[in-house]
Design an enzyme around this catalytic site. Structure first.
Site, PDB file in Angstrom:
ATOM      1  N   TYR A  21      39.204  39.680  37.363  1.00 28.18           N
ATOM      2  CA  TYR A  21      39.453  38.386  36.737  1.00 28.18           C
ATOM      3  C   TYR A  21      39.253  38.430  35.225  1.00 28.18           C
ATOM      4  O   TYR A  21      39.686  37.518  34.517  1.00 28.18           O
ATOM      5  CB  TYR A  21      38.526  37.308  37.301  1.00 28.18           C
ATOM      6  CG  TYR A  21      38.568  37.116  38.796  1.00 28.18           C
ATOM      7  CD1 TYR A  21      39.567  37.694  39.594  1.00 28.18           C
ATOM      8  CD2 TYR A  21      37.593  36.347  39.432  1.00 28.18           C
ATOM      9  CE1 TYR A  21      39.572  37.515  40.962  1.00 28.18           C
ATOM     10  CE2 TYR A  21      37.606  36.153  40.806  1.00 28.18           C
ATOM     11  CZ  TYR A  21      38.587  36.743  41.567  1.00 28.18           C
ATOM     12  OH  TYR A  21      38.587  36.567  42.927  1.00 28.18           O
ATOM     13  N   LYS A  34      32.944  41.501  42.077  1.00 23.50           N
ATOM     14  CA  LYS A  34      33.652  42.458  42.928  1.00 23.50           C
ATOM     15  C   LYS A  34      34.141  43.630  42.091  1.00 23.50           C
ATOM     16  O   LYS A  34      34.611  43.425  40.965  1.00 23.50           O
ATOM     17  CB  LYS A  34      34.866  41.803  43.606  1.00 23.50           C
ATOM     18  CG  LYS A  34      34.616  40.429  44.180  1.00 23.50           C
ATOM     19  CD  LYS A  34      35.912  39.780  44.652  1.00 23.50           C
ATOM     20  CE  LYS A  34      35.733  38.308  44.913  1.00 23.50           C
ATOM     21  NZ  LYS A  34      35.607  37.511  43.675  1.00 23.50           N
TER      22      LYS A  34
END
Length: 310
Positions: free
Chosen positions: A85, A110
């Protein structure tokens, strides 16, 4: 080796996010206004707990900092980001500015597929820890089941758990056969599997199988990127019946299935609205009507854990 030396190994670009004196003062003032939203906790298989509702940050981009701060002030305590992201630093900035103490937060990130393919993966893990406060992370997920790098990445992450830099490990976009394979060598059991779940892709068999391993299930894109709130007459009808928004009804449907949800929004009113789903209940007919919307259809057909292009 001390904690800072360990997490800075091979670290090239990360830096601890600091706040200036004025911002720190504002955050301290805001801390007096923060409030928990009465979100219940889900027990994980290792004795830890995770809030059942949190805040997602995918696609927030330049809005990340303000949106995360607004969510924390609205009572969210679970925050979900990812290396892919590219907003871990801004997520941390928003949390710091909210004034919510770190001990009250549950921060998830993540490892990206690209970084899984760069063994030994430590530089990427170190960077995430540093960008998200430099102390520890509550939950670190494998973002996708990247073959053949799952085992080496998992075993690297286990080392961080042993050193106390990561509290819990989990999975994202794993199908049952991926979990089964991982459990054959994992010394630290995954506590959670984050998968695409919404009324149009309800994933019943995957949920059942994951829970069969005593692993909690978390929904990503629980509102189907707005489709459930904007386009569905059945959900709008149920919302009118309860005097709620369509988004609240959708989240409530998932929560009553015992799932963890992480809706995201850039709109402060929607952020506040989405967390207000614990003071009403859907009846059996409501639950069945929403379940009937299932199409076994992913938002993006490429989001197939057995055949993804990234």
């Amino acid at each position: 080796m001390d904690r800072r030396s360990f997490i800075k190994t091979s670290l090239l670009t990360a830096g601890t996010v600091l706040i200036g004196e004025k911002t720190a003062a504002a955050a301290e003032k805001a801390a007096g206004k923060t409030k928990a939203a009465g979100v219940p906790f889900i027990a994980l298989n290792n004795g830890a707990r995770i809030p059942q509702l949190g805040f997602g940050t995918w696609t927030l981009a330049e809005n990340t900092r303000a949106s995360v701060r607004a969510a924390a002030l609205a009572g969210y305590r679970l925050f979900d980001t990812a290396q892919a992201y590219q907003n871990e630093a801004e997520t941390w900035r928003g949390l710091k500015e909210s004034g919510v103490p770190r001990r009250e937060l549950f921060i998830t990130t993540k490892i990206s597929p690209g970084n899984m393919r760069k063994p030994p993966q430590r530089a990427a893990i170190d960077q995430s820890i540093e960008l998200l406060g430099g102390e520890y992370l509550d939950l670190f997920l494998l973002h996708w089941p990247v073959q053949p790098h799952i085992q080496e990445t998992w075993e690297t992450l286990e080392d961080y758990v042993r050193k106390g830099l990561i509290k819990n490990l989990g999975l994202s976009n794993f199908n049952p056969h991926h979990i089964d394979a991982l459990l054959k060598y994992a010394k630290v059991k995954p506590v959670l599997n984050q998968i695409e779940i919404h009324p149009y892709h309800s994933q019943g068999p995957n949920i059942e199988a994951t829970r069969g391993y005593n692993i909690a299930v978390e929904c990503w894109s629980p509102l189907a990127q707005g489709r459930a709130a904007n386009d569905d007459a059945a959900i709008r009808r149920i919302a009118a019946k309860h005097g709620r928004s369509a988004a609240q009804v959708t989240l409530r449907w998932e929560i009553q299935h015992g799932l963890i949800v992480i809706p995201r929004s850039k709109n402060s009113a929607h952020i506040a609205e989405n967390v207000g789903v614990f003071d009403f209940e859907l009846d059996a007919s409501d639950m069945a009507d929403i379940a009937a919307l299932n199409e076994n259809k992913r938002i993006n057909p490429k989001n197939d854990p057995d055949n993804f292009p990234w």
